[in-house]
Design an enzyme around this catalytic site. Sequence first.
Site, short mmCIF file in Angstrom:
data_model
loop_
_atom_site.label_atom_id
_atom_site.label_comp_id
_atom_site.label_asym_id
_atom_site.label_seq_id
_atom_site.Cartn_x
_atom_site.Cartn_y
_atom_site.Cartn_z
N GLU A 97 55.31 41.35 -5.43
CA GLU A 97 54.20 41.32 -6.37
C GLU A 97 52.96 41.95 -5.74
OE1 GLU A 97 55.26 37.70 -9.22
OE2 GLU A 97 54.28 37.04 -7.39
N CYS A 110 45.59 43.62 -3.96
CA CYS A 110 46.20 42.75 -2.96
C CYS A 110 47.66 43.20 -2.78
CB CYS A 110 46.12 41.32 -3.48
SG CYS A 110 46.85 40.12 -2.39
N CYS A 117 58.51 35.60 3.29
CA CYS A 117 57.79 35.42 4.56
C CYS A 117 58.54 34.39 5.38
CB CYS A 117 56.36 34.95 4.30
SG CYS A 117 55.40 34.76 5.82
N CYS A 121 54.56 28.39 5.71
CA CYS A 121 53.39 27.52 5.57
C CYS A 121 53.64 26.61 4.37
CB CYS A 121 52.12 28.33 5.37
SG CYS A 121 51.83 29.44 6.75
N CYS A 124 52.27 27.38 0.60
CA CYS A 124 52.33 28.76 0.12
C CYS A 124 53.67 29.06 -0.57
CB CYS A 124 52.13 29.71 1.30
SG CYS A 124 52.41 31.44 0.89
N CYS A 337 45.88 33.60 -4.64
CA CYS A 337 46.35 33.47 -3.25
C CYS A 337 47.42 32.42 -3.13
CB CYS A 337 45.21 32.99 -2.36
SG CYS A 337 44.07 34.24 -1.96
N1 SAH Z 1 50.43 35.95 5.59
C1 SAH Z 1 49.06 36.26 5.63
C2 SAH Z 1 48.54 36.94 4.37
C3 SAH Z 1 49.04 36.46 3.06
S1 SAH Z 1 48.51 34.87 2.58
C4 SAH Z 1 48.24 35.03 5.94
O1 SAH Z 1 48.77 33.94 5.89
O2 SAH Z 1 47.07 35.19 6.26
C5 SAH Z 1 46.82 35.18 2.10
C6 SAH Z 1 45.94 33.94 2.10
O3 SAH Z 1 46.33 33.02 1.09
C7 SAH Z 1 45.97 33.19 3.43
O4 SAH Z 1 44.66 32.93 3.87
C8 SAH Z 1 46.66 31.88 3.04
O5 SAH Z 1 46.21 30.83 3.88
C9 SAH Z 1 46.23 31.71 1.60
N2 SAH Z 1 47.06 30.83 0.81
C10 SAH Z 1 48.40 30.63 0.92
N3 SAH Z 1 48.82 29.73 0.00
C11 SAH Z 1 47.72 29.36 -0.71
C12 SAH Z 1 47.52 28.49 -1.83
N4 SAH Z 1 48.52 27.83 -2.40
N5 SAH Z 1 46.25 28.37 -2.31
C13 SAH Z 1 45.24 29.06 -1.78
N6 SAH Z 1 45.38 29.92 -0.73
C14 SAH Z 1 46.61 30.07 -0.21
FE1 SF4 Z 2 53.52 33.62 5.07
FE2 SF4 Z 2 52.30 32.34 3.06
FE3 SF4 Z 2 52.00 31.49 5.57
FE4 SF4 Z 2 50.82 33.80 4.82
S1 SF4 Z 2 50.35 31.73 4.05
S2 SF4 Z 2 52.00 33.40 6.71
S3 SF4 Z 2 52.38 34.54 3.36
S4 SF4 Z 2 53.93 31.51 4.41
#
Ligand code: SAH
Ligand code: SF4
Length: 360
Positions: A97, A110, A117, A121, A124, A337
């Site tokens: 996406e 974006c 990934c 996390c 996410c 995000c």
């Molecule tokens: N993998 C990279 C970039 C993609 S995630 C990273 O983790 O930085 C981009 C941003 O979205 C990151 O700052 C992450 O902490 C945030 N993010 C992930 N899941 C989220 C959620 N459910 N709500 C708000 N921000 C989120």
């Molecule tokens: Fe991967 Fe999502 Fe963690 Fe970014 S926030 S490193 S995309 S699992």
Amino acid sequence: MPAQTQLVHLRDYSLEELETFFIELGEKPFRARQVFQWMWDKKATEFSQMTNISKTLSARLEEIATLNRTRIVYTSRSSATETRKLLVQMMDGKTVETVLIPEESRVTVCLSSQVGCALDCDFCATGKMGLLRNLTAGEIADQLRHAMAISPRPITNIVFMGMGEPFHNYREVLKAAHIINGELGFGIGARKITISTSGLVPQIKRFADENQRFKLAVSLNATLDQQRDMLMPINRKWNIRELVDACRYYVEKTTNMMTFEYVLLNGINDTPADARRLLRIAQQVLCKVNVIPYNDIKGRYQRPPDQTIEAFLKELSTGKFPVTVRWSRGDDIDAACGQLATTTDELDLTLYTPNLTKHE
Ligand code: SAH
Ligand code: SF4
């Protein structure tokens, strides 16, 4: 005619790699500049469109190479904002996406860097997919080409904050960033391109040592190792101390300001004490702090109530660094995000019902 898989994917080449390719073909190196500009700046999709390339060379390229990398399958548009989400499909059928976010003074895209990934996390949606594979530079830069085709206005800013951990795919992401930045590419300024990482310490140092001019954002998201270990398993490899040291190294080496991202989760990392610890960390590094109130992925977390968010921001505002809040755009189409995810094989169209447009 060689099979499709043996064709050379020209969109995956940097300008330098394309020069080598043409030299090996017995052509003059300047052909690389011409073809590169056609592919990206002029958005050609066929060799026959490249009017300053001879018919013979064009026919030769047709035999051995391809410009095809990806296609848009669907776009959906948020009804509340101008945000659009693009579902982009690779030649092997996998999808990622891409999000287009038109705002008053800028238009941000974006980009995704991986299909899924590996970092898992807990908050996410992409992390829940696991890692299917890295994207190539051409597949990454192609997302921008598609976004440009449907954008209401010129695109001004790029963030590597879509699906995937950009620094787990360092080489291809940096190559894509240089295609996007290059004057024969898309010509977007390096300081308008942000790469966001969850905190891979060796790659942050490498980024600093290479003196890359793109902006760096680091997803901190917690201020105690115990908290961060739980939210982001990568913290068990490089803890907060090591991460902040790497950030300080980056700032000293490059003299660039960096950004700490902090996803605010109700009852988890949103207390005034959390804010004070974040303040102490941020004061050690030339940075700004971007607070992201959690976007729902139907997991175990929630966005804090507005008063909690305000109290957190008030506590932070006593620091000398800038603080911004990223209110979600496009969460009605799961484009905010952390909400990006694609099904592994079959496309699940129920994910794309709002304001759907199919692209043939
Ligand atoms: N993998 C990279 C970039 C993609 S995630 C990273 O983790 O930085 C981009 C941003 O979205 C990151 O700052 C992450 O902490 C945030 N993010 C992930 N899941 C989220 C959620 N459910 N709500 C708000 N921000 C989120
Ligand atoms: Fe991967 Fe999502 Fe963690 Fe970014 S926030 S490193 S995309 S699992």
